[in-house]
Design a protein around this motif. Structure first.
Motif, mmCIF file in Angstrom:
data_model
loop_
_atom_site.group_PDB
_atom_site.id
_atom_site.type_symbol
_atom_site.label_atom_id
_atom_site.label_comp_id
_atom_site.label_asym_id
_atom_site.label_seq_id
_atom_site.Cartn_x
_atom_site.Cartn_y
_atom_site.Cartn_z
ATOM 1 N N TYR A 277 -30.112 -9.713 -60.847
ATOM 2 C CA TYR A 277 -29.959 -10.679 -61.929
ATOM 3 C C TYR A 277 -28.476 -10.986 -62.136
ATOM 4 N N GLU A 278 -28.182 -12.271 -62.312
ATOM 5 C CA GLU A 278 -26.786 -12.706 -62.425
ATOM 6 C C GLU A 278 -26.103 -12.089 -63.638
ATOM 7 N N ASP A 279 -26.848 -11.925 -64.740
ATOM 8 C CA ASP A 279 -26.233 -11.357 -65.933
ATOM 9 C C ASP A 279 -26.038 -9.849 -65.839
ATOM 10 N N GLN A 280 -26.561 -9.205 -64.770
ATOM 11 C CA GLN A 280 -26.383 -7.764 -64.580
ATOM 12 C C GLN A 280 -25.583 -7.442 -63.316
ATOM 13 N N LEU A 281 -24.871 -8.427 -62.794
ATOM 14 C CA LEU A 281 -24.161 -8.253 -61.528
ATOM 15 C C LEU A 281 -23.098 -7.159 -61.610
ATOM 16 N N GLN A 282 -22.263 -7.196 -62.643
ATOM 17 C CA GLN A 282 -21.175 -6.214 -62.739
ATOM 18 C C GLN A 282 -21.710 -4.800 -62.855
ATOM 19 N N LYS A 283 -22.786 -4.635 -63.598
ATOM 20 C CA LYS A 283 -23.393 -3.310 -63.733
ATOM 21 C C LYS A 283 -23.972 -2.841 -62.396
ATOM 22 N N HIS A 284 -24.582 -3.796 -61.650
ATOM 23 C CA HIS A 284 -25.178 -3.442 -60.363
ATOM 24 C C HIS A 284 -24.123 -3.054 -59.334
ATOM 25 N N LEU A 285 -22.982 -3.738 -59.321
ATOM 26 C CA LEU A 285 -21.948 -3.462 -58.321
ATOM 27 C C LEU A 285 -21.413 -2.037 -58.430
ATOM 28 N N LYS A 286 -21.491 -1.456 -59.630
ATOM 29 C CA LYS A 286 -20.987 -0.095 -59.813
ATOM 30 C C LYS A 286 -21.903 0.963 -59.219
ATOM 31 N N LYS A 287 -23.192 0.626 -59.037
ATOM 32 C CA LYS A 287 -24.140 1.618 -58.536
ATOM 33 C C LYS A 287 -24.860 1.185 -57.262
ATOM 34 N N CYS A 288 -24.508 0.036 -56.705
ATOM 35 C CA CYS A 288 -25.165 -0.458 -55.487
ATOM 36 C C CYS A 288 -24.935 0.517 -54.339
ATOM 37 N N ASN A 289 -25.999 0.805 -53.587
ATOM 38 C CA ASN A 289 -25.887 1.731 -52.459
ATOM 39 C C ASN A 289 -25.032 1.176 -51.329
ATOM 40 N N SER A 290 -24.783 -0.123 -51.341
ATOM 41 C CA SER A 290 -23.966 -0.739 -50.285
ATOM 42 C C SER A 290 -22.490 -0.805 -50.651
ATOM 43 N N ARG A 291 -22.112 -0.274 -51.800
ATOM 44 C CA ARG A 291 -20.707 -0.307 -52.182
ATOM 45 C C ARG A 291 -19.888 0.592 -51.258
ATOM 46 N N GLU A 292 -18.635 0.264 -51.128
ATOM 47 C CA GLU A 292 -17.758 1.024 -50.236
ATOM 48 C C GLU A 292 -17.517 2.415 -50.810
ATOM 49 N N LYS A 293 -17.769 3.395 -49.968
ATOM 50 C CA LYS A 293 -17.605 4.789 -50.397
ATOM 51 C C LYS A 293 -16.314 5.348 -49.801
ATOM 52 N N PRO A 294 -15.791 6.413 -50.357
ATOM 53 C CA PRO A 294 -14.574 7.015 -49.788
ATOM 54 C C PRO A 294 -14.798 7.448 -48.348
ATOM 55 N N LYS A 295 -13.842 7.158 -47.485
ATOM 56 C CA LYS A 295 -13.961 7.493 -46.069
ATOM 57 C C LYS A 295 -13.705 8.988 -45.865
ATOM 58 N N PRO A 296 -14.512 9.639 -45.018
ATOM 59 C CA PRO A 296 -14.258 11.054 -44.730
ATOM 60 C C PRO A 296 -12.991 11.224 -43.902
ATOM 61 N N VAL A 297 -12.515 12.439 -43.820
ATOM 62 C CA VAL A 297 -11.250 12.706 -43.125
ATOM 63 C C VAL A 297 -11.348 12.419 -41.635
ATOM 64 N N TYR A 298 -12.564 12.494 -41.074
ATOM 65 C CA TYR A 298 -12.725 12.272 -39.639
ATOM 66 C C TYR A 298 -12.961 10.801 -39.303
ATOM 67 N N PHE A 299 -12.841 9.910 -40.283
ATOM 68 C CA PHE A 299 -12.991 8.473 -40.040
ATOM 69 C C PHE A 299 -11.650 7.889 -39.621
ATOM 70 N N VAL A 300 -11.600 7.349 -38.404
ATOM 71 C CA VAL A 300 -10.414 6.646 -37.901
ATOM 72 C C VAL A 300 -10.896 5.303 -37.361
ATOM 73 N N GLN A 301 -10.451 4.234 -37.971
ATOM 74 C CA GLN A 301 -10.967 2.904 -37.656
ATOM 75 C C GLN A 301 -10.838 2.584 -36.163
ATOM 76 N N ASP A 302 -11.995 2.299 -35.519
ATOM 77 C CA ASP A 302 -12.062 1.819 -34.126
ATOM 78 C C ASP A 302 -11.382 2.757 -33.126
ATOM 79 N N ILE A 303 -11.380 4.044 -33.399
ATOM 80 C CA ILE A 303 -10.717 4.966 -32.472
ATOM 81 C C ILE A 303 -11.428 5.034 -31.130
ATOM 82 N N ASN A 304 -12.745 4.777 -31.119
ATOM 83 C CA ASN A 304 -13.504 4.825 -29.866
ATOM 84 C C ASN A 304 -13.977 3.451 -29.412
ATOM 85 N N ALA A 305 -13.402 2.375 -29.988
ATOM 86 C CA ALA A 305 -13.901 1.022 -29.720
ATOM 87 C C ALA A 305 -13.646 0.582 -28.290
ATOM 88 N N GLY A 306 -12.532 0.994 -27.709
ATOM 89 C CA GLY A 306 -12.258 0.610 -26.324
ATOM 90 C C GLY A 306 -11.357 -0.597 -26.235
#
Length: 498
Positions: free
Chosen positions: A91-120
């Protein structure tokens, strides 16, 4: 049951509401003889309500009550796609509230995350543009591709050896009649993978088994079952998606050795995983039906990002020193290099069941140098990658008949079975139908798969590994029945002190 005198209902079905002279309601038990209250006042009898009628009797909301407030109709509220994941709406009137709990929101990256390290591939100019589908090729163009394919396969070992093995840890499950045909297929494959691990002397104590594309973690479960009495064994299950009904959940005890890494293999730096940094165990890479480009990402993760020191890019520059400290700096650098060589040990072994070559990607493919050495490039790879599906699409009619039977209804939606059903665009049925038979299409598809796999073998051999391809199960069990194995050559292993 007969009601008491003067009552319309018995006590089980209703109760009489009695009012005192002041208009207050009182219990019927407070009424004495002759209709008088215990205190002597006369009682006023009202209508007797059945119990259900009392509960269901509608009441008008009073002014200002919550029920009297008019709520907005659902049709007046607008739903919009979630900006984080348009697959669901909000719902448009609940967008801001939803963004705080959406499962697709960006989560903190773990220490073993290195962007495209194995991309080639990082050179954008080498990435091919969008290619014409095989179904749009002329017969002459298709024949030229087949000629190039057969020329590139000259000198390759086309007949792979059979290494169909088993392991004692799965014998009870294999003999259990409660397991259906689909479960039996997976058990046979897992037993053969364990048998090949044992043959290569990779099943033993003091190991860290990294399962790529782990899914529910069944392969690691059986490796754990085979090593129950072994000490110092760790399991890392790499899976980018959230998985339900995980098998490793059964092993959560005080001495649990299972850990899940929810990360794409493309961004996984094994050297930064805390348990490997702490224990420094030899790593064994395993996988069952590791789809297409995921195999190349896993090989690069094991052979490059883990073996070489991936922390170098993030290190701060060394402080400046005076000229008198040059000798000291040189000695320190030599000590650091020796220390790094001790820490950066080669992977103990790799055992991966290959799958879904039609999902390979030139950007991530580890055998690009091999393709160039036989006169091929990204354009040919694009077509060979799609033609590889002919190896299994030749069995489409048989598979369709089997899947149509009632006995196989539970097998058609098996999430762990990656044998693909290809479209006409991928298989090029319209073009090849007139010049190739089903058997010829199947043969060409197998050559495409073999050529892609040999690029992976040469990649491992150039980095000091003894690599091989073999059949690990019958084609009746799985059409994707090729196993890639690799162990470090003696020259790659660190010298043991005598």
């Amino acid at each position: 049951m007969i009601p008491a005198p003067g009552k319309r209902f018995c006590g089980e079905h209703g109760q009489q509401e009695v009012m005192d002279p002041a208009g207050r309601s009182c219990r019927p038990s407070a009424v004495g003889e002759h209709g008088l209250l215990r205190g002597g006042s006369p009682a006023v009898s009202e209508r007797v309500w059945p119990r259900r009628e009392v509960l269901a009797a509608p009441r008008d909301p009073g002014p200002g009550s919550i029920a009297a407030i008019a709520l907005p109709e659902e049709n007046e509220r607008k739903r919009i796609p979630c900006p984080l994941d348009p697959k669901h709406t909000v719902y448009e009137d609940q967008l801001q509230k939803h963004l705080k709990k959406c499962n697709s929101r960006e989560k903190p990256k773990p220490v073993y995350f290195v962007q495209d390290i194995n991309a080639g591939l990082k050179d954008v100019s080498e990435i091919p543009e969008k290619q014409v589908p095989i179904s749009s090729l002329s017969k002459e163009e298709l024949q030229n591709l087949i000629i190039k394919l057969k020329k590139a396969c000259n000198g390759l070992e086309l007949c792979l050896k059979d290494q169909i093995l088993s392991h004692q840890a799965l014998q009870e499950a294999l003999n259990d009649p409660k397991n259906g045909e689909s479960a039996f297929k997976h058990l046979k494959q897992q037993a053969s993978i364990l048998g090949n691990l044992e043959k290569l002397h990779l099943l033993g104590p003091g190991r860290c088994f990294v399962e790529f594309g782990a899914g529910r973690g069944k392969l690691s479960h059986w490796v754990y079952a085979a090593l129950q009495n072994a000490e110092n064994v760790q399991f890392l299950l790499v899976e980018r998606a959230t998985t339900r009904f995980k098998i490793d959940g059964k092993h959560k005890r005080k001495d649990s050795v299972f850990e899940r890494l929810q990360v794409d293999i493309q961004h996984l730096c094994l050297k930064k995983v805390p348990v490997l940094e702490k224990k420094k165990l030899p790593v064994v890479g395993i996988g069952k039906h590791l789809c297409g480009a995921a195999t190349d990402l896993a090989l690069r993760c094991l052979v490059e990002s883990y073996t070489t020191c991936c922390d170098g890019e993030n290190e701060e520059p060394a402080p400046k020193r005076s000229r008198n400290d040059k000798t000291e700096v040189a000695s320190n650098n030599s000590d650091d290099n020796e220390h790094n060589k001790e820490d950066c040990k080669p992977v103990a072994g790799i055992v991966i069941a290959l799958c879904c070559h039609h999902k390979c990607d030139w950007t991530h493919y580890v055998g690009r140098e091999f393709f160039k050495s036989v006169g091929l490039g990204p354009v040919e790879f694009h077509y060979f990658q799609r033609m590889s599906s002919w190896a299994t699409c030749g069995m489409r009619e048989i598979t369709a008949k089997v899947s149509a039977s009632p006995e196989s209804e539970d097998q058609t939606n098996d999430p762990e079975e990656h044998e693909q059903t290809c479209s006409k665009t991928e298989s090029g049925a319209d073009t090849s139908q007139g010049i190739l038979s089903v058997e010829e299409r199947k043969e060409i598809g197998c050559l495409c798969k073999l050529l892609i796999d040999y690029g992976r073998i040469e990649y491992l051999q150039q980095r000091g590994y003894k690599a091989a391809l073999q059949y690990y199960t019958e084609s009746a069990v799985s059409l994707e029945n090729v196993l890639l194995t690799a162990v470090p050559s003696p020259a790659l292993l660190p010298e043991t002190a005598t």
